[in-house]
Design an enzyme around this catalytic site. Structure first.
Site, mmCIF file in Angstrom:
data_model
loop_
_atom_site.group_PDB
_atom_site.id
_atom_site.type_symbol
_atom_site.label_atom_id
_atom_site.label_comp_id
_atom_site.label_asym_id
_atom_site.label_seq_id
_atom_site.Cartn_x
_atom_site.Cartn_y
_atom_site.Cartn_z
ATOM 1 N N LYS A 103 0.779 -1.224 -0.210
ATOM 2 C CA LYS A 103 -0.022 0.032 -0.118
ATOM 3 C C LYS A 103 0.844 1.086 0.018
ATOM 4 O O LYS A 103 2.039 1.127 0.608
ATOM 5 C CB LYS A 103 -0.754 -0.189 1.117
ATOM 6 C CG LYS A 103 -1.893 1.032 1.521
ATOM 7 C CD LYS A 103 -2.636 1.030 2.647
ATOM 8 C CE LYS A 103 -3.772 1.860 2.797
ATOM 9 N NZ LYS A 103 -4.641 1.618 4.018
ATOM 10 N N SER A 178 -9.509 1.590 3.568
ATOM 11 C CA SER A 178 -8.682 2.615 2.503
ATOM 12 C C SER A 178 -7.884 1.709 1.535
ATOM 13 O O SER A 178 -7.426 2.226 0.709
ATOM 14 C CB SER A 178 -7.980 3.546 3.557
ATOM 15 O OG SER A 178 -6.985 2.781 4.205
ATOM 16 N N SER A 202 -9.457 -0.955 7.366
ATOM 17 C CA SER A 202 -9.146 -0.757 5.968
ATOM 18 C C SER A 202 -8.473 -2.222 5.307
ATOM 19 O O SER A 202 -8.118 -2.112 4.220
ATOM 20 C CB SER A 202 -8.047 0.392 5.966
ATOM 21 O OG SER A 202 -8.810 1.599 6.098
#
Ligand code: GLN
Length: 503
Positions: A103, A178, A202
């Protein structure tokens, strides 16, 4: 050699070469890291074939917008080195040639890291996050950097400087957030496993929306050094994968101690104490919640019945703090965020506005106003408000008290139960744009995931079911602190029960 024969030999060699490459590309498929290693040692394919396979999928799926950057050349170079090493019959390291995406909040030295924010545009990491370094030390190949909500704030991956990410199962739907890009990277077969971060769900929520496994360790199990902070007392690096086996391997590697993170557990992972009869609990208030999709409710309840039929115990628990979870989470995380994000001022980091400021204050104001997106600004303001002298007691302290009550309650629950079962989300993946304009509706949908972060315990989303709207969903399992291995072992048991039920 006559020219024509030479040419035709050359041509057939070329065809042969292309043909084998195409066969390899088609032949390559991935089940588990273990199986991948068996295939590598039997020379069924090489790490380079694997990298080519994923690069090809990344190109084919470009419209999903899962990647911010793909490290194509580097990945191929590393694969070639590893293939050579293998031919020398060197013992394979635990992640030899395992293709991983990360990420855009995880620092990787000399690679861009931006938290999907304009304020960090073109910022390059000065060092590598410890958890990522542990994977690299085991010969993992890092294939790219994934899109996410700005500073990991969001539940849909719509708040990103790089634009939204699409759910590969239905491109009109959000992938969750997210860590939406990392989830889609695994979902659409663009890497083997990926890393996300989980401050309030997330990893688990996008995993649920995409039909894969999403695992969040307990607080302090994996080093946060090199993870861009959102809310430091909640943040944890988590793993997306397709099998428990792979998730477990990554956890074992990443949970090695790191002196750079003083909040890390000193003790190594606790061995799972596996009982024949599991004692599971589920919160009455979680299933009575009015926002929960009735089909999700029914399916999980009927699954709990199958778990009981398989010889385990499952009891309803009265959990009267349910309605305080979301407010406590959003007060505490925004407070921490307002402090963590104060460092982005345009001097020490990233973006500087072109406007001519009259004074230093205006200089900061211009940089931050232009550099941050709307959701991040909203949270900084909310956080600053709850920390302000007049409201500190009313909001921040109250939220802290709720957090303490949750922690106390959890101790009592886990003195009796091995694990708690919950939904992951109140609904399956919804359409893009639906909740975008209504932050409160969006926050309320975090009801089942933020609990684990408030309590600091490990939790996992298991993709067990399919909804009549054709989207996947599953269940969430939560265990006591430091019981990640028990959590993974229970997950395996539940997968088995579900499979047997379908047979
Ligand atoms: N949806 C949650 C939020 O917006 C989750 C964030 C996270 O886990 N990073 O805060």
């Amino acid at each position: 050699m006559p020219k024509r024969i030479f040419l035709s030999t050359q041509r057939s060699m070329l065809f042969g070469f292309l043909f084998t490459k195409i066969i390899f590309l088609n032949m390559f498929s991935f089940t588990t890291i273990n199986d991948y290693h068996t295939n590598l040692t039997e020379n069924n394919y090489s790490c380079k074939d694997a990298v080519n396979y994923y690069l090809n999928n990344i190109k084919k799926n470009e419209r999903l917008n899962a990647f911010v950057e793909v490290f194509e050349e580097e990945a191929l170079k590393k694969a070639a080195e590893l293939d050579e090493l293998r031919l020398k019959k060197t013992a394979l390291k635990r992640l030899h040639g395992v293709i991983i995406a990360i990420k855009d909040v995880i620092c990787y030295k000399d690679h861009k890291v931006t938290a999907a924010s304009k304020i960090l545009q073109n910022f390059h990491s000065l060092y590598t996050a410890t958890a990522l370094q542990f994977l690299i030390d085991e010969d993992a190949i890092i294939i790219g950097n994934c899109n996410c909500d700005e500073f990991a704030m969001g539940s849909t991956n719509e708040n990103s400087a790089y634009g939204k990410v699409l759910n590969a199962l239905d491109e009109t739907k959000v992938p969750g957030g997210s860590s939406g890009g990392s989830a889609v990277a695994v979902q659409a077969d663009m890497c083997m496993v990926s890393l996300g971060s989980d401050t309030g769900g997330s990893v688990r929520q996008p995993a649920d929306f995409c039909g894969i496994i999403g695992f969040k360790p307990g607080y302090g199990t994996i080093s946060r050094y090199g993870l861009i902070a959102y809310a430091s007392s909640f943040d944890q690096i988590g793993v997306f994968g397709k099998t428990i086996q792979d998730v477990k391997l990554l956890l074992q590697i990443m949970s090695a101690h790191d002196k750079m993170d003083s909040t890390m557990n000193i003790e190594p992972l606790k061995k799972a104490d596996i009982k024949k009869t599991l004692k599971l609990g589920y919160f009455k208030q979680a299933f009575n919640h009015k926002g929960l999709d009735p089909e999700i409710n029914l399916k999980i309840k009927s699954f709990i019945k199958s778990v009981e039929k398989a010889g385990h115990q499952a009891n309803e628990i009265d959990f009267d703090l349910m309605e305080y979870i979301i407010p406590a989470y959003y007060v505490l995380t925004t407070a921490e965020a307002s402090s963590n994000l104060s460092r982005y001022d345009g001097i020490r980091y990233g973006y500087q506005s072109n406007l001519k400021p009259k004074n230093l204050n205006e200089f900061y104001l211009n940089n931050r106003s232009e550099g941050f997106g709307i959701e991040v600004k909203q949270r900084i303001m909310l956080g600053t408000y709850v920390l302000s002298a007049g409201y500190y007691d009313q909001y921040f302290n109250k939220a802290e008290q709720i957090r303490n009550l949750i922690v106390e309650k959890i101790k009592v629950i886990f003195a009796t139960y091995d694990a708690v079962i919950m939904p992951v989300c109140p609904s399956t993946a919804f359409s893009i744009g639906v909740k975008d304009k209504d932050p409160v509706a969006m926050y309320l949908a975090d009801i089942y995931t933020v609990f684990a972060n408030l309590a600091g315990i490990p939790a996992i989303a298991l993709p067990l079911f399919s909804h009549s709207n054709n989207m996947p969903f599953g269940i969430q399992i939560l265990c006591n602190n430091e019981q990640e291995l028990l959590l993974l072992s229970i997950s395996e048991t539940l997968f088995k029960i579900n499979k047997e039920g379908q047979a």
